[in-house]
Motif scaffolding. Structure first.
Motif, PDB file in Angstrom:
ATOM      1  N   LEU A  88       0.867  -1.085   0.304  1.00  0.00           N
ATOM      2  CA  LEU A  88      -0.268  -0.242   0.188  1.00  0.00           C
ATOM      3  C   LEU A  88       1.282   1.103  -0.277  1.00  0.00           C
ATOM      4  CD1 LEU A  88      -2.293  -1.152   3.192  1.00  0.00           C
ATOM      5  CD2 LEU A  88      -3.053  -0.964   0.322  1.00  0.00           C
ATOM      6  N   GLU A  89       0.465   1.732  -1.043  1.00  0.00           N
ATOM      7  CA  GLU A  89       1.615   3.186  -1.015  1.00  0.00           C
ATOM      8  C   GLU A  89       0.104   4.006  -0.784  1.00  0.00           C
ATOM      9  OE1 GLU A  89       4.171   3.750  -0.643  1.00  0.00           O
ATOM     10  OE2 GLU A  89       5.244   2.296  -2.118  1.00  0.00           O
ATOM     11  N   GLY A  90       0.672   5.545   0.315  1.00  0.00           N
ATOM     12  CA  GLY A  90      -0.168   5.785   0.611  1.00  0.00           C
ATOM     13  C   GLY A  90       0.241   7.593   0.540  1.00  0.00           C
ATOM     14  N   LYS A  91      -0.945   8.639   0.189  1.00  0.00           N
ATOM     15  CA  LYS A  91      -0.618  10.178   0.637  1.00  0.00           C
ATOM     16  C   LYS A  91      -1.670  10.927   1.167  1.00  0.00           C
ATOM     17  CE  LYS A  91       1.638  11.910  -1.247  1.00  0.00           C
ATOM     18  NZ  LYS A  91       3.108  13.044  -1.223  1.00  0.00           N
ATOM     19  N   ILE A  92      -1.759  11.754   2.043  1.00  0.00           N
ATOM     20  CA  ILE A  92      -2.659  12.569   2.844  1.00  0.00           C
ATOM     21  C   ILE A  92      -3.299  13.511   2.069  1.00  0.00           C
ATOM     22  CG2 ILE A  92      -1.853  11.086   5.009  1.00  0.00           C
ATOM     23  CD1 ILE A  92      -0.593  14.249   5.562  1.00  0.00           C
ATOM     24  N   ARG A  93      -4.317  13.371   2.096  1.00  0.00           N
ATOM     25  CA  ARG A  93      -4.841  15.053   1.778  1.00  0.00           C
ATOM     26  C   ARG A  93      -5.482  15.044  -0.139  1.00  0.00           C
ATOM     27  NH1 ARG A  93      -3.458  16.131   6.984  1.00  0.00           N
ATOM     28  NH2 ARG A  93      -1.746  16.665   6.389  1.00  0.00           N
ATOM     29  N   THR A  94      -4.175  14.999  -0.306  1.00  0.00           N
ATOM     30  CA  THR A  94      -4.920  15.158  -1.837  1.00  0.00           C
ATOM     31  C   THR A  94      -3.379  14.197  -2.617  1.00  0.00           C
ATOM     32  OG1 THR A  94      -4.591  16.916  -3.566  1.00  0.00           O
ATOM     33  CG2 THR A  94      -2.660  16.927  -1.956  1.00  0.00           C
ATOM     34  N   GLN A  95      -3.594  14.095  -4.000  1.00  0.00           N
ATOM     35  CA  GLN A  95      -1.779  13.644  -4.701  1.00  0.00           C
ATOM     36  C   GLN A  95      -2.373  14.593  -5.715  1.00  0.00           C
ATOM     37  OE1 GLN A  95      -5.788  12.337  -5.297  1.00  0.00           O
ATOM     38  NE2 GLN A  95      -5.233  12.247  -7.697  1.00  0.00           N
ATOM     39  N   THR A  96      -0.600  14.190  -6.448  1.00  0.00           N
ATOM     40  CA  THR A  96      -0.775  15.254  -7.770  1.00  0.00           C
ATOM     41  C   THR A  96      -0.423  13.910  -8.758  1.00  0.00           C
ATOM     42  OG1 THR A  96       1.566  14.779  -7.420  1.00  0.00           O
ATOM     43  CG2 THR A  96       0.653  16.543  -6.152  1.00  0.00           C
ATOM     44  N   THR A  97      -0.797  14.272  -9.825  1.00  0.00           N
ATOM     45  CA  THR A  97       0.297  13.528 -11.026  1.00  0.00           C
ATOM     46  C   THR A  97       1.239  12.760 -10.504  1.00  0.00           C
ATOM     47  OG1 THR A  97       0.175  15.606 -12.493  1.00  0.00           O
ATOM     48  CG2 THR A  97      -1.467  14.227 -12.401  1.00  0.00           C
ATOM     49  N   HIS A  98       2.152  13.426 -10.430  1.00  0.00           N
ATOM     50  CA  HIS A  98       4.014  13.476  -9.808  1.00  0.00           C
ATOM     51  C   HIS A  98       3.795  12.410  -9.007  1.00  0.00           C
ATOM     52  CE1 HIS A  98       8.180  13.417  -8.896  1.00  0.00           C
ATOM     53  NE2 HIS A  98       7.587  13.294  -8.027  1.00  0.00           N
ATOM     54  N   ASP A  99       2.663  12.477  -7.182  1.00  0.00           N
ATOM     55  CA  ASP A  99       2.577  10.955  -7.191  1.00  0.00           C
ATOM     56  C   ASP A  99       1.974   9.857  -7.552  1.00  0.00           C
ATOM     57  OD1 ASP A  99       2.903  12.455  -4.713  1.00  0.00           O
ATOM     58  OD2 ASP A  99       0.865  12.804  -5.038  1.00  0.00           O
ATOM     59  N   VAL A 100       0.845  10.084  -8.532  1.00  0.00           N
ATOM     60  CA  VAL A 100       0.747   8.888  -9.270  1.00  0.00           C
ATOM     61  C   VAL A 100       1.785   8.301  -9.927  1.00  0.00           C
ATOM     62  CG1 VAL A 100      -1.218   7.457 -10.893  1.00  0.00           C
ATOM     63  CG2 VAL A 100      -1.145   9.474  -9.254  1.00  0.00           C
ATOM     64  N   ILE A 101       2.624   8.713 -10.577  1.00  0.00           N
ATOM     65  CA  ILE A 101       3.481   8.931 -11.822  1.00  0.00           C
ATOM     66  C   ILE A 101       5.150   7.989 -10.530  1.00  0.00           C
ATOM     67  CG2 ILE A 101       5.451   9.115 -13.030  1.00  0.00           C
ATOM     68  CD1 ILE A 101       3.534  11.910 -14.067  1.00  0.00           C
TER      69      ILE A 101
END
Length: 186
Positions: A88-101
């Motif tokens: 599981l990879e996670g972010k909090i509050r928001t994600q960006t296209t950079h995070d997804v890439i």
């Protein structure tokens, strides 16, 4: 297994929120007979520098490189080894296209070493915007979930229960794939 314990203790950090979520779902995962940990280190490559007379690669450990994952569900073996099952990879509050890439590249790299591995992406305390599914459809993820910050505790509990059900499906899929790849009963 966590390598950044200080960040996991600092309220408001991504590691803190992910650890809090992992601690919430840990009993359900362990009731299935598996373990879950945060900040797990997984190799993303394992190359060798020479071969023996039979053409088999040698000195794999010299070429091992690893990434830290936010959370790992694994099967513990009697000898202390572990079979990684779900990341599981996670972010909090928001994600960006950079995070997804970035996480897509990590997922692809880890799946090169662990072809049975399932990869999920979660956004905790999601705020403001809608999170389009199309990011995930073309990424290296097998599943995703967004946990909105404006849900009631009851809604969050329902979503968490549904997510644990999804994790159970993902574990089953990865175990079947592991068996096909490695002819293993694990």
């Amino acid at each position: 297994m966590a390598i950044n314990l200080k960040a996991e203790e600092q309220e408001g950090t991504e590691q803190y929120e992910i650890k809090k979520f992992v601690d919430l779902i840990r009993p359900e995962i362990e009731n299935l007979g598996y373990k879950i940990t945060t900040q797990a280190v997984l190799p993303y490559t394992n190359f060798c520098d020479k071969i023996n007379e039979a053409g088999k690669g040698l000195d794999y450990a010299k070429g091992q490189k690893a990434y830290v994952t936010d959370a790992l569900i694994y099967e513990p073996l009697a000898n202390g080894d572990r079979i990684p099952l779900v990341v599981l990879e996670g972010k909090i509050r928001t994600q960006t296209t950079h995070d997804v890439i970035t996480y897509t590249e990590k997922a692809k790299a880890h799946k090169n070493v662990f072809p049975h591995l399932r990869y999920g992406f979660i956004v905790l305390e999601a705020k403001g915007e809608k999170f389009p599914d199309f990011y995930y459809q073309h990424a290296g993820f097998d599943f995703e979930e967004v946990f909105p910050s404006n849900e009631t505790p009851e809604q969050t509990q329902i979503r968490t229960n549904e997510f644990v059900t999804e994790l159970t499906r993902q574990i089953k899929k990865t175990k079947e794939k592991h068996q096909r790849f490695f002819k293993s009963e694990a």
